[in-house]
Design a protein around this motif. Sequence first.
Motif, PDB file in Angstrom:
ATOM      1  N   PHE A  21     -26.004 -31.238 -44.765  1.00  0.00           N
ATOM      2  CA  PHE A  21     -26.206 -29.856 -45.421  1.00  0.00           C
ATOM      3  C   PHE A  21     -25.317 -29.010 -44.536  1.00  0.00           C
ATOM      4  CE2 PHE A  21     -30.363 -32.036 -46.034  1.00  0.00           C
ATOM      5  CZ  PHE A  21     -30.331 -32.362 -47.271  1.00  0.00           C
ATOM      6  N   GLU A  22     -25.133 -29.414 -43.213  1.00  0.00           N
ATOM      7  CA  GLU A  22     -24.236 -28.633 -42.305  1.00  0.00           C
ATOM      8  C   GLU A  22     -22.928 -28.752 -42.785  1.00  0.00           C
ATOM      9  OE1 GLU A  22     -27.220 -29.759 -38.550  1.00  0.00           O
ATOM     10  OE2 GLU A  22     -25.370 -30.720 -38.554  1.00  0.00           O
ATOM     11  N   ALA A  23     -22.444 -30.102 -43.267  1.00  0.00           N
ATOM     12  CA  ALA A  23     -21.045 -29.947 -43.722  1.00  0.00           C
ATOM     13  C   ALA A  23     -20.829 -29.114 -45.139  1.00  0.00           C
ATOM     14  CB  ALA A  23     -20.909 -31.669 -44.018  1.00  0.00           C
ATOM     15  N   ILE A  24     -21.947 -29.126 -45.882  1.00  0.00           N
ATOM     16  CA  ILE A  24     -21.699 -28.256 -47.118  1.00  0.00           C
ATOM     17  C   ILE A  24     -21.216 -26.874 -46.279  1.00  0.00           C
ATOM     18  CG2 ILE A  24     -22.679 -27.388 -48.987  1.00  0.00           C
ATOM     19  CD1 ILE A  24     -24.501 -29.952 -49.008  1.00  0.00           C
ATOM     20  N   ALA A  25     -22.121 -26.337 -45.487  1.00  0.00           N
ATOM     21  CA  ALA A  25     -21.907 -24.970 -44.922  1.00  0.00           C
ATOM     22  C   ALA A  25     -20.406 -24.913 -44.384  1.00  0.00           C
ATOM     23  CB  ALA A  25     -23.140 -24.780 -43.768  1.00  0.00           C
ATOM     24  N   ALA A  26     -19.972 -25.854 -43.581  1.00  0.00           N
ATOM     25  CA  ALA A  26     -18.536 -25.869 -43.216  1.00  0.00           C
ATOM     26  C   ALA A  26     -17.771 -25.874 -44.605  1.00  0.00           C
ATOM     27  CB  ALA A  26     -18.396 -26.932 -42.335  1.00  0.00           C
ATOM     28  N   GLY A  27     -17.925 -26.743 -45.424  1.00  0.00           N
ATOM     29  CA  GLY A  27     -17.295 -26.794 -46.582  1.00  0.00           C
ATOM     30  C   GLY A  27     -17.194 -25.444 -47.214  1.00  0.00           C
ATOM     31  N   LYS A  28     -18.259 -24.637 -47.297  1.00  0.00           N
ATOM     32  CA  LYS A  28     -18.042 -23.342 -47.971  1.00  0.00           C
ATOM     33  C   LYS A  28     -17.017 -22.448 -47.220  1.00  0.00           C
ATOM     34  CE  LYS A  28     -21.278 -23.067 -51.102  1.00  0.00           C
ATOM     35  NZ  LYS A  28     -21.260 -22.864 -52.567  1.00  0.00           N
ATOM     36  N   THR A  29     -17.028 -22.499 -45.817  1.00  0.00           N
ATOM     37  CA  THR A  29     -16.307 -21.832 -44.968  1.00  0.00           C
ATOM     38  C   THR A  29     -14.447 -22.150 -45.319  1.00  0.00           C
ATOM     39  OG1 THR A  29     -17.791 -21.607 -43.405  1.00  0.00           O
ATOM     40  CG2 THR A  29     -15.669 -20.891 -42.679  1.00  0.00           C
ATOM     41  N   VAL A  30     -14.622 -23.522 -45.368  1.00  0.00           N
ATOM     42  CA  VAL A  30     -12.999 -23.997 -45.449  1.00  0.00           C
ATOM     43  C   VAL A  30     -12.662 -23.822 -47.033  1.00  0.00           C
ATOM     44  CG1 VAL A  30     -11.845 -26.215 -45.959  1.00  0.00           C
ATOM     45  CG2 VAL A  30     -13.621 -26.057 -44.101  1.00  0.00           C
ATOM     46  N   ALA A  31     -13.533 -23.658 -47.923  1.00  0.00           N
ATOM     47  CA  ALA A  31     -13.218 -23.427 -49.288  1.00  0.00           C
ATOM     48  C   ALA A  31     -12.702 -21.910 -49.596  1.00  0.00           C
ATOM     49  CB  ALA A  31     -14.393 -23.685 -50.239  1.00  0.00           C
ATOM     50  N   GLU A  32     -13.285 -21.165 -48.736  1.00  0.00           N
ATOM     51  CA  GLU A  32     -12.846 -19.573 -48.937  1.00  0.00           C
ATOM     52  C   GLU A  32     -13.234 -19.173 -50.348  1.00  0.00           C
ATOM     53  OE1 GLU A  32      -9.435 -17.890 -46.732  1.00  0.00           O
ATOM     54  OE2 GLU A  32      -8.843 -19.918 -46.258  1.00  0.00           O
ATOM     55  N   GLY A  33     -14.309 -19.531 -50.713  1.00  0.00           N
ATOM     56  CA  GLY A  33     -14.792 -19.170 -52.037  1.00  0.00           C
ATOM     57  C   GLY A  33     -14.309 -20.063 -53.155  1.00  0.00           C
ATOM     58  N   GLY A  34     -13.796 -21.005 -52.893  1.00  0.00           N
ATOM     59  CA  GLY A  34     -13.320 -22.180 -53.776  1.00  0.00           C
ATOM     60  C   GLY A  34     -14.475 -23.035 -53.994  1.00  0.00           C
ATOM     61  N   GLU A  35     -14.193 -24.211 -54.920  1.00  0.00           N
ATOM     62  CA  GLU A  35     -15.287 -25.008 -55.296  1.00  0.00           C
ATOM     63  C   GLU A  35     -15.784 -26.149 -54.239  1.00  0.00           C
ATOM     64  OE1 GLU A  35     -14.307 -28.034 -58.232  1.00  0.00           O
ATOM     65  OE2 GLU A  35     -16.151 -27.587 -59.173  1.00  0.00           O
ATOM     66  N   VAL A  36     -17.136 -26.393 -53.728  1.00  0.00           N
ATOM     67  CA  VAL A  36     -17.292 -27.461 -52.972  1.00  0.00           C
ATOM     68  C   VAL A  36     -18.069 -28.693 -53.585  1.00  0.00           C
ATOM     69  CG1 VAL A  36     -18.881 -27.757 -50.947  1.00  0.00           C
ATOM     70  CG2 VAL A  36     -17.646 -25.513 -51.027  1.00  0.00           C
ATOM     71  N   VAL A  37     -17.238 -29.645 -53.748  1.00  0.00           N
ATOM     72  CA  VAL A  37     -17.888 -30.822 -54.158  1.00  0.00           C
ATOM     73  C   VAL A  37     -18.372 -31.714 -53.158  1.00  0.00           C
ATOM     74  CG1 VAL A  37     -17.262 -32.827 -55.743  1.00  0.00           C
ATOM     75  CG2 VAL A  37     -15.981 -30.476 -56.031  1.00  0.00           C
ATOM     76  N   VAL A  38     -19.578 -32.260 -53.594  1.00  0.00           N
ATOM     77  CA  VAL A  38     -20.093 -33.176 -52.620  1.00  0.00           C
ATOM     78  C   VAL A  38     -20.128 -34.634 -53.051  1.00  0.00           C
ATOM     79  CG1 VAL A  38     -22.162 -33.607 -51.052  1.00  0.00           C
ATOM     80  CG2 VAL A  38     -21.847 -31.548 -51.447  1.00  0.00           C
TER      81      VAL A  38
END
Length: 321
Positions: A21-38
Amino acid sequence: MTRKVLVFAEVKDQQLRNVSFEAIAAGKTVAEGGEVVVALLGQGVDGLSESLFQYGADRVVVVNHELLAQYTTDAYTQAALATIEAEQPEGIVIGHTSIGKDVSPRLAARLQSGLISDVTAIELAGGNVVCTRPIYSGKAFEKKIVTDGKLFVSIRPNNVPALELDTSRSGQAEVLSVEITNLRTIIKEVVRKATDGVDLSEAKVVIAGGRGVKSEDGFAPLKELADVLNGAVGASRGACDAEYCDYSLQIGQTGKVITPDLYIACGISGAIQHLAGMSNSKVIVAINKDPEANIFKVADYGIVGDLFEVIPLLTEEFKKL
Ligand code: FAD
């Protein structure tokens, strides 16, 4: 710059580890508004996708394979590469766990990409994704940005806060079938040491014992305090070398690196190699007979005294709460 980001979730004993779940939050920052696929790799893990959506995943891709039932470097690398190939992400996030530490450099090498490992904070600043990571055994921090190529980061558990659980979010996991071939290692049997209680790497409270605990039985009061605080027991290498406890409890440069909310060091002198594993803990309490002990230099609260007198008093007080 908007990015598509692939986040690798981690499963232990058919449960998602918090770092997912922490990685998803980090993924959101990296995505800068783009899609986050787990990506959820394992066997029989289909049922775990719901909470990934609730913690912010835009899509979940499940790779179910009997050879992923237990982690092996070869099988996981093949499945992860197949997922990356299918998704073509511009960013990748994985936990800096035993699995992440093993597989992420391998993936980066295959992808001819860089890797920012062991990231403890991630933010958008000055138009860049800025990753903070400790260096020199936690004595200093460096900030890194990627100017070219994939933004591949591994995050240290318990540092990047997960997003709020949103039970109104849901989705349908997609299935990706992958071929896993030519394995050099096949796990036939897993024999586990009996460990009870809370997982040390993800525990919010850790009660750690050192050589000052003096014996295997000396860990009993620490265990009792850990139980009252719903925490885990850890140890210095001094205690492990003296055979007071198992090496799986060792914290430090050559043991586990942890960041609990509360770390209580009992009879630990505070050698630099030990500090490397716990100095980022949010609150550090040290109990030591020696007022000159090095551990007091990093402690927020210090108690000079005999741990066998102090710990039972703490346990009694916490029981009242
Ligand atoms: P000690 O240094 O012996 O300290 C015991 C402390 O207990 C003392 O401060 C004493 O005052 C106190 N004490 C004694 N009795 C009581 C009592 N009744 N009540 C309260 N206090 C009491 N160490 C790690 O921990 N993790 C690592 O990952 C690690 N990696 C290493 C890697 C390398 C390459 C090397 C060379 C060393 C590594 N070490 C590591 C070992 C490290 O240098 C120390 O030797 C070790 O941390 C000491 O453990 P300790 O604090 O339990 O023991």
